[in-house]
Write an enzyme that holds these catalytic residues in place. Sequence first.
Site, mmCIF file in Angstrom:
data_model
loop_
_atom_site.group_PDB
_atom_site.id
_atom_site.type_symbol
_atom_site.label_atom_id
_atom_site.label_comp_id
_atom_site.label_asym_id
_atom_site.label_seq_id
_atom_site.Cartn_x
_atom_site.Cartn_y
_atom_site.Cartn_z
ATOM 1 N N ARG A 109 0.755 -1.243 0.000
ATOM 2 C CA ARG A 109 -0.024 -0.103 -0.004
ATOM 3 C C ARG A 109 0.907 1.520 -0.031
ATOM 4 O O ARG A 109 0.306 2.297 0.072
ATOM 5 C CB ARG A 109 -1.004 0.004 1.215
ATOM 6 C CG ARG A 109 -0.166 -0.021 2.535
ATOM 7 C CD ARG A 109 -1.017 -0.362 3.828
ATOM 8 N NE ARG A 109 -2.617 0.054 3.777
ATOM 9 C CZ ARG A 109 -3.222 -0.331 4.547
ATOM 10 N NH1 ARG A 109 -2.861 -1.147 5.554
ATOM 11 N NH2 ARG A 109 -4.424 0.028 4.883
ATOM 12 N N GLY A 273 -13.076 -8.099 13.982
ATOM 13 C CA GLY A 273 -13.047 -6.959 14.784
ATOM 14 C C GLY A 273 -13.967 -5.795 14.248
ATOM 15 O O GLY A 273 -14.864 -5.167 14.791
ATOM 16 N N ASP A 274 -13.703 -5.829 12.859
ATOM 17 C CA ASP A 274 -14.639 -4.837 12.129
ATOM 18 C C ASP A 274 -16.226 -5.319 12.212
ATOM 19 O O ASP A 274 -17.012 -4.490 12.468
ATOM 20 C CB ASP A 274 -14.291 -4.730 10.629
ATOM 21 C CG ASP A 274 -12.643 -4.639 10.450
ATOM 22 O OD1 ASP A 274 -12.373 -3.673 11.315
ATOM 23 O OD2 ASP A 274 -12.218 -4.991 9.279
#
Length: 333
Positions: A109, A273-274
């Site tokens: 990224r 977690g999201d």
Amino acid sequence: MANTSGSVLTLGETMGLFSGAQTGSFAHVAQTTIGIGGAESNVAVGLARLGIPVSWVGRVGDDSLGNRVVREIRGEGVDVRATLDPDVPTGLMLKEFRGRGTSRVTYYRSNSAGSRLSPADIAAGVVENASLVHLTGITPLLSESARRTCLSVVRRAHDAGVRVSLDINYRCSLAEPGVAAEAIGEVCGYADLVFGSPEEIALVSPVSQLREGTSFGTTSAEAIAGLVRSFDPDGRREVVVKRGAFGATSVNGGASVTAAGHTVDVVDTVGAGDAFVAGYLSGDVQGWTIEQKLARANACGALMCTIPGDWEASPTPAELDEFLDSGADPVQR
């Protein structure tokens, strides 16, 4: 003035995702599957499936993966406000499955389109017309412009009376702890609702000794309460401590509520977690009690672990009801 319609705004980087079609290293796996993933868009999809109006803002390359990101998220009912960048590519992540429930994710990224997010990408009114803005600690670590964007958004939200939610979501590959604590801490200063593991809460705590090699293990209720007091001594925030299979604890104004997690057959933990955050926020914008929010969040996180993918297993209300009505048994008979 903040919108009271229950709408949520989130922003961040979503990337193309290449996952191994079999267990093993990419040095040997012959086939992959293609998808997308990003913490903030994972939350947005989770909210949309739970019936919450949600918008996602981000930058993607003007390329095939960028087009896929926009199409997939929009196809889930999310209001997508994406800038197509013709000069740099969409970010990429590779997921290798090392064993059942165990995976390794590698990110590509650097100088991606998502890392070039800027305050100009956040249109006038989009923050001010939301009832809640959700960010993660990933975005301010992507680049200086992304950091400025996060600060601009939370300041705009604060000025407009819009609540701010932050999932610390620390990624050690993006910054070492001291740098991350400073950058995430700036954003955290504006947050009304904060999510994190015990280690992540300690990372951004103003009590610096908590950052140095502290291991929390399963963590007792007393230890969590003390950790939250160190992080938020004035008790002005709602702090949700995520503990995975051990459940979660929410501390608000000194009152602490703990809810147990669920035992499921874990296939892939990425995105759990999201999903937890999406479940919690869906109840938050609807004015639910902490107990109700934790119950939904824990169920969302558990169900996410049962299917490969970053967001594909995000449940609908009907699927949550089925799971909970079965005694939280993921096998429906």
